[in-house]
Scaffold this motif. Sequence first.
Motif, mmCIF file in Angstrom:
data_model
loop_
_atom_site.group_PDB
_atom_site.id
_atom_site.type_symbol
_atom_site.label_atom_id
_atom_site.label_comp_id
_atom_site.label_asym_id
_atom_site.label_seq_id
_atom_site.Cartn_x
_atom_site.Cartn_y
_atom_site.Cartn_z
ATOM 1 N N THR A 272 3.367 4.826 9.943
ATOM 2 C CA THR A 272 2.552 5.424 8.876
ATOM 3 C C THR A 272 3.439 6.238 7.928
ATOM 4 O O THR A 272 4.240 5.670 7.203
ATOM 5 C CB THR A 272 1.409 6.269 9.477
ATOM 6 N N TRP A 273 3.331 7.545 7.963
ATOM 7 C CA TRP A 273 4.001 8.358 6.943
ATOM 8 C C TRP A 273 5.514 8.354 7.080
ATOM 9 O O TRP A 273 6.225 8.553 6.085
ATOM 10 C CB TRP A 273 3.472 9.792 6.965
ATOM 11 N N TYR B 81 0.817 -1.203 0.000
ATOM 12 C CA TYR B 81 0.000 0.000 0.000
ATOM 13 C C TYR B 81 0.857 1.262 0.000
ATOM 14 O O TYR B 81 0.346 2.353 0.126
ATOM 15 C CB TYR B 81 -0.927 0.022 1.218
ATOM 16 N N VAL B 82 2.160 1.121 -0.083
ATOM 17 C CA VAL B 82 3.067 2.261 -0.014
ATOM 18 C C VAL B 82 3.650 2.517 -1.404
ATOM 19 O O VAL B 82 4.511 1.782 -1.862
ATOM 20 C CB VAL B 82 4.209 2.011 0.996
ATOM 21 N N MET C 231 -3.771 9.228 12.904
ATOM 22 C CA MET C 231 -2.735 8.944 11.900
ATOM 23 C C MET C 231 -2.993 7.594 11.236
ATOM 24 O O MET C 231 -2.861 7.448 10.016
ATOM 25 C CB MET C 231 -1.352 8.949 12.543
ATOM 26 N N TYR C 232 -3.376 6.608 12.036
ATOM 27 C CA TYR C 232 -3.681 5.287 11.475
ATOM 28 C C TYR C 232 -4.930 5.344 10.599
ATOM 29 O O TYR C 232 -4.999 4.698 9.553
ATOM 30 C CB TYR C 232 -3.872 4.275 12.597
ATOM 31 N N ILE D 193 1.569 13.787 3.887
ATOM 32 C CA ILE D 193 1.249 13.035 2.668
ATOM 33 C C ILE D 193 2.452 13.185 1.741
ATOM 34 O O ILE D 193 2.611 14.185 1.039
ATOM 35 C CB ILE D 193 -0.039 13.550 2.015
ATOM 36 N N MET D 194 3.302 12.195 1.760
ATOM 37 C CA MET D 194 4.629 12.317 1.165
ATOM 38 C C MET D 194 4.591 12.523 -0.347
ATOM 39 O O MET D 194 5.406 13.257 -0.911
ATOM 40 C CB MET D 194 5.454 11.085 1.515
#
Length: 334
Positions: free
Chosen positions: A107-108, A74-75, A309-310, A175-176
């Motif tokens: 997460t991020w 998902y990344v 965050m999750y 949001i990278m």
Amino acid sequence: MAVLSRVISRLSNHLIKKTSRRDLRAPLAAIILCSIYLFGFEKTPSDLEMENLTEEVKKEDNWRSPVFRLSDRYVPMEQGYSSIRLLCFVPIRPSEYASKGKAIYNTWGKRCNYLYFLGTKSKYSEEGLPVIYNDFEEGYFNLWSKTKYGFQFAYENHIDQVDWVMKVDADNYVIMENLHLQLNKLDPDDPHLLGFHRELHTSGAAYILSRKSVKLVVPAFQNATVCRVDENGAEDRELSKCLRNLNVTRTPTEDKKGEETMLILPVWHMLTWNELNWKEWIGRRKDTIGFDCCSEYPVYFQAIKPNVMYEMEYMIYKVRVSDVPDRRKLQFYH
């Protein structure tokens, strides 16, 4: 539960022997309902495990289970996906390692090329996080020392391995991909400062310096004519002063519609805020609330709790929307 099962079985046999077939309907229905109540809703081991997990995650300090880390599929920031190399450092209190630190790491934060947490030595477990230390006391007016140490660490250990260095607070969600979208238009060997810009300084929620800016500012930390050389002070104001003295000016972060992408409030506040004085304080460009409040390409939100965050990670990277040309053809719309 086994005793109740035997009682119900004996009661059923007794009724069948003593009652005609027509008269069996009501008592048998009652027995069936009792059985459903007693057994149909009996908690399975997995139910009990999930209940225990829910109780754990209600406590902010217990967001540490690997069940909350999404699979790497998902990344999208896989190796080779973006040529931008980013180092992230997060000033954090040791008491927040297990809550905010773990949430960022799961997460991020995993989309940074390098991720470090800046803490102080304490009784708290590091929770397996990549923590580096400075020796100054925790506190808002000591963040200047942590910030300087973070950029100095990047300068001394990674400056030839990264293009950008981001300092980000422990209550931000980044949001990278949207950050990379902005950085991709800029040359890291030019002086740049990105962040939420107030009138005289850049908000300390998060800001990003190009490699060139880091190379300029770190040596200047020891120059009293350029930067504040002691360890006290509000880090966002002090860093902004340093960079202005070095002729590093703000780089615009608004999107093509002129909307701000770096947001120092949670999503809900941005959607609903209507107090004019607060709008002026955060520098809102317009008075619109609702879904038109903000950019379609936000880079970060501030004041995000670990559990949120999750939630954001799930909604952004796992949820998929079915591609149906005409929703009216779906059966559940009839």
